[in-house]
Design a protein around this motif. Structure first.
Motif, PDB file in Angstrom:
ATOM      1  N   ASP A  78      16.776  18.293  68.590  1.00  0.00           N
ATOM      2  CA  ASP A  78      15.563  18.300  69.403  1.00  0.00           C
ATOM      3  C   ASP A  78      15.702  19.273  70.573  1.00  0.00           C
ATOM      4  N   SER A  79      14.575  19.781  71.021  1.00  0.00           N
ATOM      5  CA  SER A  79      14.561  20.627  72.212  1.00  0.00           C
ATOM      6  C   SER A  79      14.882  19.795  73.453  1.00  0.00           C
ATOM      7  N   THR A  80      15.374  20.464  74.475  1.00  0.00           N
ATOM      8  CA  THR A  80      15.618  19.835  75.768  1.00  0.00           C
ATOM      9  C   THR A  80      14.859  20.618  76.832  1.00  0.00           C
ATOM     10  N   SER A  81      14.923  20.147  78.065  1.00  0.00           N
ATOM     11  CA  SER A  81      14.228  20.835  79.146  1.00  0.00           C
ATOM     12  C   SER A  81      14.747  22.244  79.353  1.00  0.00           C
ATOM     13  N   GLY A  82      15.993  22.477  78.940  1.00  0.00           N
ATOM     14  CA  GLY A  82      16.576  23.799  79.143  1.00  0.00           C
ATOM     15  C   GLY A  82      16.700  24.635  77.894  1.00  0.00           C
ATOM     16  N   ASN A  83      16.216  24.121  76.753  1.00  0.00           N
ATOM     17  CA  ASN A  83      16.378  24.860  75.497  1.00  0.00           C
ATOM     18  C   ASN A  83      15.298  24.501  74.486  1.00  0.00           C
ATOM     19  N   ALA A  84      14.634  25.515  73.963  1.00  0.00           N
ATOM     20  CA  ALA A  84      13.687  25.336  72.861  1.00  0.00           C
ATOM     21  C   ALA A  84      14.467  25.486  71.563  1.00  0.00           C
ATOM     22  N   ALA A  85      14.479  24.448  70.748  1.00  0.00           N
ATOM     23  CA  ALA A  85      15.295  24.415  69.530  1.00  0.00           C
ATOM     24  C   ALA A  85      14.562  25.031  68.339  1.00  0.00           C
ATOM     25  N   SER A 150      21.156  25.338  68.721  1.00  0.00           N
ATOM     26  CA  SER A 150      19.857  25.442  68.052  1.00  0.00           C
ATOM     27  C   SER A 150      18.897  26.158  68.984  1.00  0.00           C
ATOM     28  N   ARG A 151      18.509  27.381  68.595  1.00  0.00           N
ATOM     29  CA  ARG A 151      17.630  28.198  69.441  1.00  0.00           C
ATOM     30  C   ARG A 151      16.412  28.639  68.649  1.00  0.00           C
ATOM     31  N   VAL A 152      15.268  28.550  69.270  1.00  0.00           N
ATOM     32  CA  VAL A 152      14.021  28.874  68.594  1.00  0.00           C
ATOM     33  C   VAL A 152      14.019  30.308  68.076  1.00  0.00           C
TER      34      VAL A 152
END
Length: 332
Positions: A78-85, A150-152
């Motif tokens: 899942d994405s977090t506030s600091g990373n778009a997955a 995991s990076r968008v």
């Protein structure tokens, strides 16, 4: 240490070395979680009884995971506030089945805590689902470990539905997959759906011509226009689903190839397999002798081989990676 125990130890170390060299090995969980594969199979069977669309859902998830950073379940994070997955990327917006993987993981954690990776669950569940839909049952090498990145932006490597056969072949080649693998793996479109927005241009304005794609069967164009409104004139936000295989959409068989030989492919990337000289012979072979080719290739057998090959892309094994307790979270 006596000679016999020493020999046994050396043999075990040799086997471990071979398994590590291969990356994964069939039967990896026999000692550390003997019931793992059976538990996955039982959950898939139960799901399939009420929702056979889990087959294309898992196939798509497996492909979209392996094709980005390798088969490491990074798609599940899942994405977090600091990373778009990865799952936030456009091509992954319609990937589904995450809750089902969570369900299987919960079962396995209760029986064998911190033993079975999320990425192995995807591979095993996909294999079992394909078999239930009439496809091949094949051995899945296991022993993968989960990634932690995991990076968008990484999902940009996924092939586009409008790609040509040459573009698709190039994308697959970068992953070490052949033209045969390309045609075979896209044969997974024998089950599942797409949505009008992914091919509307083929119906109404192909390559800016204002006309339908000339490689699409005219009768099919007329039929699909009754389902898919012209985006240039429609005021509706609806995006209706369409079967990728217009013949036997719920059965894993070679009907998909018969369809595209008859120019009834829905996605451009599918129809391109027949139109391009580098792939048409493989398509004809899978479609059968009634389409002008002596069948020398067996789709089911080759699909199993190509799936195993794809399932070993960029795997993490041994001390690499981790075993996530929650497939959505890198660390708890």
């Amino acid at each position: 240490m006596g000679i016999l125990p020493l020999m046994v130890l050396l043999m075990v170390m040799a086997l471990i070395s071979v398994a590590n060299a291969q990356g994964t090995v069939v039967g990896f969980y026999k000692q550390i979680c003997p019931s793992a594969e059976r538990l996955v199979q039982l959950r898939v069977q139960k799901k399939f009884q009420t929702d056979n669309t889990i087959v294309p859902a898992l196939l798509r998830m497996h492909f979209h995971d392996c094709f980005v950073r390798g088969c490491d379940a990074s798609l599940l994070i899942d994405s977090t506030s600091g990373n778009a997955a990865e799952k936030e990327a456009g091509p992954n917006q319609t990937v589904r089945g995450y809750e089902f993987i969570d369900e299987i993981k919960k079962v396995l954690e209760a029986v064998c805590p911190n033993k079975v990776s999320c990425t192995d669950i995807i591979a095993l569940a996909t294999r079992d689902a394909v078999a239930l839909a009439g496809g091949p049952r094949y051995d899945v090498p296991t022993g993968r470990r989960d990634g932690s990145v995991s990076r968008v932006a990484d999902a940009n490597s996924l092939p586009d539905p409008t790609d040509s056969a040459i573009q698709s072949s190039a994308a697959f080649a970068l992953k070490g997959l052949s033209v045969l693998d390309l045609v075979t793996l896209l044969g997974a479109h024998t089950v599942g759906i797409t949505h009008c927005s992914f091919f509307n241009d083929r119906l109404y304005n192909f390559q800016g011509t204002g006309k339908a794609d000339p490689t699409m069967n005219p009768t099919l164009v007329t039929k699909l226009k009754n389902t898919c409104p012209d985006p240039a004139t429609s005021t509706s936000d609806d995006d209706p689903p369409v079967n990728l295989d217009q013949g036997t959409p719920s059965v894993f068989d070679d009907s998909f190839f018969k369809q595209i030989v008859s120019r009834r492919g829905i996605l451009q990337i599918d129809q391109e397999l027949f139109e391009d000289s580098t792939t048409t012979a493989i398509v004809r072979s899978y479609a059968g002798s009634q389409f002008g080719s002596q069948p020398s290739l067996n789709f089911s057998q080759q699909f199993a081989q190509s799936m195993v090959k794809m399932g070993n892309l960029g795997v993490l094994t041994g001390t690499q990676g981790t075993i996530r307790k929650n497939c959505r979270v890198v660390k708890l």
